[in-house]
Each structure stands twice: as C-alpha cells, then as structure tokens.
Write a protein that holds these residues in place. Structure first.
Motif, mmCIF file in Angstrom:
data_model
loop_
_atom_site.group_PDB
_atom_site.id
_atom_site.type_symbol
_atom_site.label_atom_id
_atom_site.label_comp_id
_atom_site.label_asym_id
_atom_site.label_seq_id
_atom_site.Cartn_x
_atom_site.Cartn_y
_atom_site.Cartn_z
ATOM 1 N N THR A 80 0.840 -1.204 0.000
ATOM 2 C CA THR A 80 0.000 0.000 0.000
ATOM 3 C C THR A 80 0.874 1.253 0.000
ATOM 4 N N ARG A 81 2.158 1.093 0.351
ATOM 5 C CA ARG A 81 3.087 2.235 0.371
ATOM 6 C C ARG A 81 3.923 2.327 -0.895
ATOM 7 N N PHE A 82 4.249 1.171 -1.483
ATOM 8 C CA PHE A 82 5.025 1.171 -2.728
ATOM 9 C C PHE A 82 4.753 -0.144 -3.435
ATOM 10 N N GLN A 83 4.053 -0.054 -4.573
ATOM 11 C CA GLN A 83 3.678 -1.265 -5.305
ATOM 12 C C GLN A 83 4.109 -1.158 -6.762
ATOM 13 N N ALA A 84 3.585 -2.065 -7.591
ATOM 14 C CA ALA A 84 4.036 -2.156 -8.981
ATOM 15 C C ALA A 84 3.844 -0.849 -9.751
ATOM 16 N N GLN A 85 2.737 -0.170 -9.510
ATOM 17 C CA GLN A 85 2.472 1.094 -10.200
ATOM 18 C C GLN A 85 3.542 2.135 -9.857
ATOM 19 N N ASP A 86 3.990 2.111 -8.599
ATOM 20 C CA ASP A 86 5.045 3.036 -8.169
ATOM 21 C C ASP A 86 6.385 2.686 -8.818
ATOM 22 N N THR A 87 6.622 1.395 -9.007
ATOM 23 C CA THR A 87 7.838 0.966 -9.695
ATOM 24 C C THR A 87 7.859 1.486 -11.123
ATOM 25 N N VAL A 88 6.723 1.332 -11.808
ATOM 26 C CA VAL A 88 6.614 1.818 -13.191
ATOM 27 C C VAL A 88 6.879 3.327 -13.240
ATOM 28 N N ALA A 89 6.269 4.057 -12.298
ATOM 29 C CA ALA A 89 6.430 5.516 -12.260
ATOM 30 C C ALA A 89 7.874 5.905 -11.942
ATOM 31 N N TRP A 90 8.522 5.156 -11.039
ATOM 32 C CA TRP A 90 9.908 5.470 -10.662
ATOM 33 C C TRP A 90 10.831 5.331 -11.869
ATOM 34 N N PHE A 91 10.715 4.217 -12.569
ATOM 35 C CA PHE A 91 11.595 4.012 -13.724
ATOM 36 C C PHE A 91 11.280 5.007 -14.839
ATOM 37 N N THR A 388 7.047 -16.848 -10.611
ATOM 38 C CA THR A 388 7.672 -16.206 -11.763
ATOM 39 C C THR A 388 6.740 -15.161 -12.381
ATOM 40 N N GLY A 389 7.318 -14.094 -12.927
ATOM 41 C CA GLY A 389 6.502 -13.071 -13.569
ATOM 42 C C GLY A 389 6.821 -11.652 -13.137
ATOM 43 N N GLY A 390 7.958 -11.443 -12.452
ATOM 44 C CA GLY A 390 8.340 -10.108 -12.014
ATOM 45 C C GLY A 390 8.038 -9.834 -10.550
ATOM 46 N N PHE A 391 7.478 -10.830 -9.866
ATOM 47 C CA PHE A 391 7.045 -10.616 -8.477
ATOM 48 C C PHE A 391 8.216 -10.558 -7.496
ATOM 49 N N ASN A 392 9.283 -11.313 -7.758
ATOM 50 C CA ASN A 392 10.438 -11.263 -6.866
ATOM 51 C C ASN A 392 11.136 -9.907 -6.944
ATOM 52 N N PHE A 393 11.235 -9.363 -8.148
ATOM 53 C CA PHE A 393 11.805 -8.018 -8.259
ATOM 54 C C PHE A 393 10.918 -6.999 -7.550
ATOM 55 N N GLN A 394 9.583 -7.166 -7.667
ATOM 56 C CA GLN A 394 8.696 -6.186 -7.035
ATOM 57 C C GLN A 394 8.861 -6.171 -5.516
ATOM 58 N N SER A 395 8.998 -7.337 -4.909
ATOM 59 C CA SER A 395 9.199 -7.343 -3.459
ATOM 60 C C SER A 395 10.546 -6.715 -3.101
ATOM 61 N N ALA A 396 11.541 -6.853 -3.984
ATOM 62 C CA ALA A 396 12.846 -6.207 -3.757
ATOM 63 C C ALA A 396 12.715 -4.687 -3.848
ATOM 64 N N TRP A 397 12.015 -4.199 -4.883
ATOM 65 C CA TRP A 397 11.840 -2.737 -5.035
ATOM 66 C C TRP A 397 11.092 -2.179 -3.817
ATOM 67 N N THR A 398 10.026 -2.877 -3.420
ATOM 68 C CA THR A 398 9.176 -2.373 -2.326
ATOM 69 C C THR A 398 9.933 -2.331 -1.001
ATOM 70 N N THR A 399 10.526 -3.464 -0.613
ATOM 71 C CA THR A 399 11.183 -3.515 0.701
ATOM 72 C C THR A 399 12.389 -2.581 0.760
ATOM 73 N N SER A 400 13.120 -2.461 -0.345
ATOM 74 C CA SER A 400 14.308 -1.585 -0.328
ATOM 75 C C SER A 400 13.909 -0.110 -0.348
ATOM 76 N N TYR A 401 12.833 0.214 -1.044
ATOM 77 C CA TYR A 401 12.352 1.596 -1.060
ATOM 78 C C TYR A 401 11.937 2.023 0.344
ATOM 79 N N LEU A 402 11.190 1.161 1.034
ATOM 80 C CA LEU A 402 10.747 1.475 2.391
ATOM 81 C C LEU A 402 11.937 1.586 3.349
ATOM 82 N N ALA A 403 12.899 0.669 3.210
ATOM 83 C CA ALA A 403 14.087 0.695 4.066
ATOM 84 C C ALA A 403 14.898 1.960 3.817
ATOM 85 N N GLY A 404 15.107 2.290 2.536
ATOM 86 C CA GLY A 404 15.903 3.466 2.190
ATOM 87 C C GLY A 404 15.299 4.753 2.734
#
Length: 411
Positions: A80-91, A388-404
């Motif tokens: 709810t704080r950083f999801q796939a849509q936020d990843t798309v927007a960030w890149f 499979t399908g991009g979900f492992n990267f999404q959890s990496a983007w989300t958890t690292s964004y929140l940590a950072g």
C-alpha cells in the motif's frame, strides 16, 4: 549535527534501490554501498532471459500478494506504500519506460536488461552514493550503546555507520550477520524450478506445450494445485504452471528430496464426465479407425498418442473394440495422469530461494529490525519469495524503497 552515515551491503536490485531511496530521502546522508563481486547487479543483467522482468502489471495490493507463497501477509501493508504502479512511475521518471506483455509481465521497451542496470548505476552516481565494488564484507559489529555499526572486510575494519541495510540476497554472509544479531533464519531452499520426470517416452515429446494444464502435488495434506501453460522438456516438465507449483511446494519438495507424485489434468476446462462423453462420441463416429490416429480431444497429436499408450492401448486398436476398462483408463490418463517427480532442474540462469530472515522480526513499515535498532533488511535476504513473472523483483523494489526512506530520516 554530523550527516548520517549509511552503509548498504549488497549490490543487487534491492541494494541499489535502497541506497538511491535513502540518498533521495536525505541528500545530506553519506551513503556507501558494498558489493563483494566485481559485477554489481549481475542477477538483474541475466534476469528474464536478458530482458529483465522488472515487475508485473498487477496494481492492487490484495491481488498482488496472491503471487507470494511466502511473505504475502507482511507485504500487504508494504504494497500500500510502494507497489508495482510506483515501480513503473519510478523508472519512467528516470527515463526508462516499461511495456506490458500479454501475460502481465513488464519489461523495459528496449527488451534489454542493461537498460535497467544503467539506470540504477546512473541514479546511484547522481545521488552521490559511494560504490565499493569487489569489496566483500565478512562481519559487522554493533557499536556501544546502539550507536551504529562497524563494517569489517577481509583486511579488518573498513567503515563505521549510523544505519545499516542488509540486502545480500541469498548470500550466506548476510544470513550469518543477521543470525549473529539474534535473528532467526528460515532455512533457505530452492524455489522456482522445473521437474525431472524419469519417463523416456514423455521426454521424447520435448518442445510440446499445452495451455492450460492443471497440476497437483500429492502432499498428504490439502493438495497443492496450479493451472496454466506446461512445456514438455528433454528432462521432464517446465512452463509457468510447473514453476508456480514448485514455488508453492518448495518446502514440501525439499523435505521429500524432490521425490513426489504429480497428477496431471491435460483437459482442465472439461469435467471428467465431459471428457468421457467426448471419447464416447469419437468411438461412435470413428468406430473403424485407429484410436491413436483419431483423437476426440484438443491435444497435440504426438501427446495424444503418448497418452493412449499410457492407457495400454496399442497403435492397432480400433475405437469399436475399446472396452469400458480401457475407456476408463484413457479418461483417467487425460484427467488424472500420475507422474513421478525425481529431482529438479534449474529455471534458466535465475535462482530464487524461499527462506531467510523471519518476517515477524522485521517492522514492515520501515523494514527495520525489531531486535537491533538501526539495522534494516530488504530483498531476498527476507523469507519472501514470489512466483515467476516479475514478483520477486517487485518485493525487492518495495522492501528496499521502504528501508531506504526510513534510514534517511534524521531523527
């Protein structure tokens, strides 16, 4: 006040993304990233067959978490704080536009993973992050009175920091450091793999794909099941349905040394009685024809012949002579064929594990350790894994964004 000194250990997707998020949250912070190898972002480079499956076009957290065999509950709030849509927007904001394929996977429009690597490296440089490539960390000690950490390389102490992010993926060093700080590590075991099936006749059909197929693992408990495309290979079975089932059944299969019974329904869109009626209709219409040459269901011809053979029907047998016993066997093979899994294969060059830092010991609002103040986690070091399908990267983007972001806050 002196600027915050932040250290990130791990130069993969989570490490870079967390470091960049931290530098943006606090431009005065001094952020240093340690990567043991001389090739940062190596996994990003080879992912998705060299195209990098950045995320998945699933923009509702409730639906998104359904793709995580482990970690779904913890990720709900995080998404709810950083999801796939936020990843798309960030890149997109960093000059990289993504495209969505028919199955929902999202790739850079260049179809080249180097696009993602270059984007992250440039963003890190622009943020003033110090990269220490080829500099393995072997240990971390906590400073007195919880005042931060001391980082040790092979030649001894190399740096002190106020806050530390462990983004070491499945590297044993990360687990060792977390364990020494009192964290419980769920034993890492492989996830996302193909099935070895010791059936020479099946393997001879390598290259044939069927969509959809329903697969079920007999576990002795409620059966694990997945439906989707299946690919027959020269070692057994692969394809999205197999990979998803391997993820959900990762611990069960590991505990059973990758020996298990697999039930295959080649016609999941039909009820068993509908399959029977189709077979009976063919028997009536083609009574004088060879069963192996005249199929009544929508399957590749060579696969049909293989299934007919498994039902103990010869190439000379005619539809007119099909006994009820053989009819039942044929229906059984089409809807509940039994196959023995005897080992696993590697899914391309990608390697995903389930296991890692116990999620109950991490605050998923900030990714900070509940045991050690100022220690943070992101990415695959956590006991999170997706299908499979991009979900492992999404959890990496989300958890690292929140940590950072949490690390960059000066208070």
């Amino acid at each position: 006040m002196l600027p915050l000194n932040i250290v990130v250990i791990g130069g993969g997707a989570a490490g870079f993304f967390g470091a960049i998020a931290c530098a943006k949250a606090n431009p005065h912070a001094q952020v240093t990233l340690f990567e043991a190898s001389r090739q940062p972002l190596a996994k990003v480079l080879i992912s998705g067959g060299g195209r990098c499956n950045v995320t998945h076009a699933c923009f509702e957290p409730q639906r998104l978490i359904q793709n995580y065999p482990r970690g779904s509950r913890a990720l709900l709030g995080a998404f709810t704080r950083f999801q796939a849509q936020d990843t798309v927007a960030w890149f997109s904001a960093h000059g990289v536009h993504l495209k969505t394929e028919a199955d929902g996977r999202m790739f850079p429009i260049t179809d080249n993973s180097e696009t993602i690597v270059e984007c992250l490296v440039k963003a890190a440089a622009k943020s003033g992050i110090e990269l220490r490539i080829g500099t393995p960390v072997v240990a971390v000690k906590q400073l007195a009175q919880n005042q931060g950490f001391e980082i040790f390389g092979k030649s001894g102490a190399t740096k002190q920091c106020d806050r530390l992010l462990l983004a070491t993926g499945s590297n044993p060093v990360g687990y060792k450091i977390a364990r020494e700080f009192g964290h419980h590590i769920e034993p890492p075991v492989p996830s996302l793999f193909t099935f070895n099936i010791p059936d020479a006749k099946l393997r001879s059909l390598a290259g044939i794909s069927v969509d959809p197929v329903q697969l079920r693992l007999e576990t002795g408990k409620p059966q694990l099941s997945q439906t989707g495309p299946l690919l027959i290979t020269h070692w057994g079975m692969s394809g999205p349905a197999v990979l998803k089932l391997s993820a959900w059944g990762a611990r069960f299969l590991h505990q059973n040394h990758y020996q298990a019974k697999l039930l295959v329904n080649w016609l999941p869109d039909l009820h068993q009685e509908q399959v029977r009626q189709k077979i009976l209709a063919v028997k009536t219409q083609w009574s004088n024809k060879a069963i192996a040459l005249h199929r009544g269901v929508d399957l590749p011809h060579r696969l049909w012949q293989y299934i007919v053979d498994r039902a103990d029907i010869t190439t000379e047998d005619r539809w007119a002579g099909l006994s009820n016993k053989k009819l039942n066997q044929l229906v059984q093979e089409l809807t509940q064929g039994e196959y023995l899994i005897n080992g696993k294969g590697v899914f391309k060059e990608e390697f995903v594990t389930c296991g890692g830092v116990n999620l109950k010991e991490v605050n998923f609002k900030t990714m900070e350790s509940k045991l050690i103040p100022r220690l943070y986690f992101a990415g695959e070091i956590l006991d999170i894994d997706g299908v499979t399908g991009g979900f492992n990267f999404q959890s990496a983007w989300t958890t690292s964004y929140l940590a950072g972001n949490a690390m960059g806050i000066s208070s």
